[in-house]
Design a protein around this motif. Structure first.
Motif, PDB file in Angstrom:
ATOM      1  N   GLY A  98      11.947   3.583  -1.192  1.00 62.09           N
ATOM      2  CA  GLY A  98      10.945   4.594  -1.471  1.00 62.09           C
ATOM      3  C   GLY A  98      10.086   5.001  -0.298  1.00 62.09           C
ATOM      4  O   GLY A  98       9.015   5.599  -0.509  1.00 62.09           O
ATOM      5  N   GLY A  99      10.526   4.705   0.924  1.00 60.16           N
ATOM      6  CA  GLY A  99       9.754   5.120   2.088  1.00 60.16           C
ATOM      7  C   GLY A  99       9.557   6.622   2.135  1.00 60.16           C
ATOM      8  O   GLY A  99      10.499   7.389   1.916  1.00 60.16           O
ATOM      9  N   GLN A 100       8.336   7.042   2.417  1.00 64.06           N
ATOM     10  CA  GLN A 100       7.984   8.455   2.464  1.00 64.06           C
ATOM     11  C   GLN A 100       7.837   8.885   3.924  1.00 64.06           C
ATOM     12  O   GLN A 100       7.021   8.327   4.661  1.00 64.06           O
ATOM     13  N   GLN A 101       8.608   9.893   4.329  1.00 66.30           N
ATOM     14  CA  GLN A 101       8.607  10.306   5.725  1.00 66.30           C
ATOM     15  C   GLN A 101       7.221  10.713   6.205  1.00 66.30           C
ATOM     16  O   GLN A 101       6.843  10.452   7.350  1.00 66.30           O
ATOM     17  N   HIS A 102       6.429  11.345   5.328  1.00 72.78           N
ATOM     18  CA  HIS A 102       5.100  11.785   5.769  1.00 72.78           C
ATOM     19  C   HIS A 102       4.198  10.595   6.072  1.00 72.78           C
ATOM     20  O   HIS A 102       3.285  10.713   6.896  1.00 72.78           O
ATOM     21  N   PHE A 116       0.810  -1.218   0.000  1.00 73.79           N
ATOM     22  CA  PHE A 116       0.000   0.000   0.000  1.00 73.79           C
ATOM     23  C   PHE A 116       0.842   1.267   0.000  1.00 73.79           C
ATOM     24  O   PHE A 116       0.369   2.316  -0.459  1.00 73.79           O
ATOM     25  N   THR A 117       2.039   1.197   0.554  1.00 70.65           N
ATOM     26  CA  THR A 117       2.825   2.400   0.804  1.00 70.65           C
ATOM     27  C   THR A 117       4.121   2.398  -0.003  1.00 70.65           C
ATOM     28  O   THR A 117       4.428   1.455  -0.723  1.00 70.65           O
ATOM     29  N   ASP A 118       4.880   3.494   0.159  1.00 68.73           N
ATOM     30  CA  ASP A 118       6.229   3.689  -0.371  1.00 68.73           C
ATOM     31  C   ASP A 118       6.198   4.051  -1.857  1.00 68.73           C
ATOM     32  O   ASP A 118       5.473   3.453  -2.648  1.00 68.73           O
ATOM     33  N   ARG A 119       7.005   5.051  -2.177  1.00 63.10           N
ATOM     34  CA  ARG A 119       7.207   5.580  -3.537  1.00 63.10           C
ATOM     35  C   ARG A 119       6.148   6.578  -3.961  1.00 63.10           C
ATOM     36  O   ARG A 119       6.464   7.566  -4.575  1.00 63.10           O
ATOM     37  N   GLY A 120       4.878   6.310  -3.701  1.00 67.44           N
ATOM     38  CA  GLY A 120       3.817   7.201  -4.129  1.00 67.44           C
ATOM     39  C   GLY A 120       3.490   8.263  -3.094  1.00 67.44           C
ATOM     40  O   GLY A 120       4.020   8.269  -1.977  1.00 67.44           O
ATOM     41  N   PRO A 121       2.570   9.170  -3.432  1.00 64.73           N
ATOM     42  CA  PRO A 121       2.368  10.363  -2.607  1.00 64.73           C
ATOM     43  C   PRO A 121       1.572  10.169  -1.324  1.00 64.73           C
ATOM     44  O   PRO A 121       1.654  11.019  -0.439  1.00 64.73           O
ATOM     45  N   ASP A 122       0.769   9.103  -1.184  1.00 66.61           N
ATOM     46  CA  ASP A 122      -0.126   9.044  -0.021  1.00 66.61           C
ATOM     47  C   ASP A 122      -0.404   7.614   0.400  1.00 66.61           C
ATOM     48  O   ASP A 122      -1.510   7.101   0.244  1.00 66.61           O
ATOM     49  N   GLY A 123       0.586   6.952   0.988  1.00 66.36           N
ATOM     50  CA  GLY A 123       0.409   5.582   1.434  1.00 66.36           C
ATOM     51  C   GLY A 123      -0.590   5.454   2.568  1.00 66.36           C
ATOM     52  O   GLY A 123      -1.409   4.525   2.591  1.00 66.36           O
ATOM     53  N   ILE A 124      -0.553   6.357   3.533  1.00 62.76           N
ATOM     54  CA  ILE A 124      -1.507   6.296   4.637  1.00 62.76           C
ATOM     55  C   ILE A 124      -2.923   6.541   4.128  1.00 62.76           C
ATOM     56  O   ILE A 124      -3.880   5.909   4.585  1.00 62.76           O
ATOM     57  N   GLY A 125      -3.080   7.427   3.153  1.00 65.82           N
ATOM     58  CA  GLY A 125      -4.390   7.634   2.555  1.00 65.82           C
ATOM     59  C   GLY A 125      -4.924   6.374   1.913  1.00 65.82           C
ATOM     60  O   GLY A 125      -6.132   6.091   1.974  1.00 65.82           O
TER      61      GLY A 125
END
Length: 391
Positions: A237-241, A170-179
């Protein structure tokens, strides 16, 4: 190794000792197109995938910078890291264009708006859908689910007793994994009220994300030396946000996801690997083993589980059908449906000669028609795939 999954250490991307197919031998398979011609531009618009370059973005710009997590004193791992692409194999020439079929239109009958009345006990089960790797591309996910008639214009469940399985990542690389996680959790609740369901598998990026949140920079014993979950997560690609927005209810939900499932004769996996056989001889055994590991074991056991489920390409080449049969013989079903390995890497069409994004008309069927690949390569300007089974 593809740039789609990287972690410190010379860990091999293939499926390990059970099968060692020649990775230069591409699978012979067939695309099935889930949409009429011109759908992609009409549904998404011509600029949908231009904002993030996926694998190419990683090659040019990794590591990304960001604010340190408020729990862990972080430093970007491997400054100046320059991943390299493997040599691109020559594409397979199959002669005439392969036949295409519709994967199944949106539901023919209109469905009531959410919330639904309780379903009657004799109502039949609804159609079965699978969703490939999302990797944080929330708007692309909404557009595809809407196109299939599975959600309404407001993003709520609109599919009655339909059944959906997400194949993980579900997460990493893209803009909104938590979304993405929030949407899937929401749809799970709404689908249950309608008499359908929305469920999900645990992918290797769920293991990586949870490991980064739990263990941070704590060292792990990689075969190449010491690394950490946080370093590997950043490299992948982990996204800090996403990490900043991760809450306890997300962790609880992710930690309980099954690793493997069987629906209507389809063996659903995240990864195209036989590593599942190392965790149990039945589906409940595998899922219990992974859940027990996440609940009780330490960082090195987590790392080993992540490493095993990051392996790929077990179903490619001459040994591919045999690898699929090993899984089917152990866990049941007549066909494997998986994500994890982007179709452009499976088919050797990562980069077109003119630099155009890879063309992904639909899921890819290969390994003597025993395997269905569902990762359309949304992170590399491909496509996020939602398909109705059977194909």
């Amino acid at each position: 190794m593809t740039p789609e999954d990287r972690f410190p250490g010379p860990e091999h991307p293939d499926s390990g000792p059970r099968h060692q197919p020649d990775l230069d031998v591409l699978p012979y398979g067939t695309y099935y197109e889930p949409e009429p011609a011109g759908y992609a531009e009409a549904a998404y618009g011509s600029e949908t995938y231009s904002g993030y370059g996926g694998a190419r973005y990683l090659e040019q710009h990794w590591p990304a910078t960001g604010q340190a997590h408020n729990v862990h004193d972080q430093q970007a791992a491997h400054p100046g890291y320059e991943p390299t692409l493997p040599d691109r194999p020559s594409p397979v020439h199959q002669g005439d264009d392969p036949p295409t079929i519709e994967l199944g239109p949106p539901l023919a009958e209109p469905v009531p708006a959410y919330p639904y009345p309780a379903p009657g006990p004799d109502e039949p089960v609804g159609p079965l859908y699978v969703v490939g790797d999302v990797h944080g591309y929330l708007e692309e996910l909404r557009a595809e689910l809407r196109h299939q008639g599975l959600i309404d214009a407001d993003g709520h469940w609109a599919a009655g007793r339909s059944r959906i399985w997400f194949l993980g990542d579900f997460t990493d690389r893209g803009p909104d994994g938590i979304g993405v996680i929030d949407l899937v959790m929401q749809l799970a609740a709404e689908a249950a009220a309608a008499g359908g369901y929305c469920r999900a598998l645990m992918g290797n990026h769920e293991l990586l994300f949870l490991g980064a949140a739990r263990y941070g920079d704590e060292p792990v014993q990689s075969t190449a030396g010491t690394a950490s979950f946080l370093a590997a997560w950043r490299l992948n690609g982990g996204q800090q946000h996403d990490l900043d927005r991760l809450e306890a209810h997300h962790i609880s939900w992710l930690s309980r996801l099954p690793a493997i499932a069987l629906e209507d004769g389809h063996l659903l996996l995240h990864s195209d690997t036989t590593a599942y056989l190392e965790y149990g001889e039945s589906i409940p055994d595998v899922n219990d083993a992974v859940h027990d590991l996440l609940a009780d074991e330490g960082v090195d056991e987590w790392w080993d589980c992540f490493r095993r489920f990051t392996k790929r390409f077990a179903f490619r080449g001459d040994a591919g059908p045999q690898a699929v049969h090993e899984l089917l013989d152990a866990y049941g079903g007549s066909r494997v449906v998986h994500g994890h390995s982007p179709i452009p890497y499976l088919t050797g069409t990562v980069h077109a000669d003119d630099g155009a994004p890879p063309h992904i008309p639909g899921p890819y069927i290969y390994a003597d028609d025993l395997a269905v690949a569902m990762d359309g390569g949304v992170t590399m300007e491909g496509r996020l795939l939602v398909a109705r089974l059977p194909i």
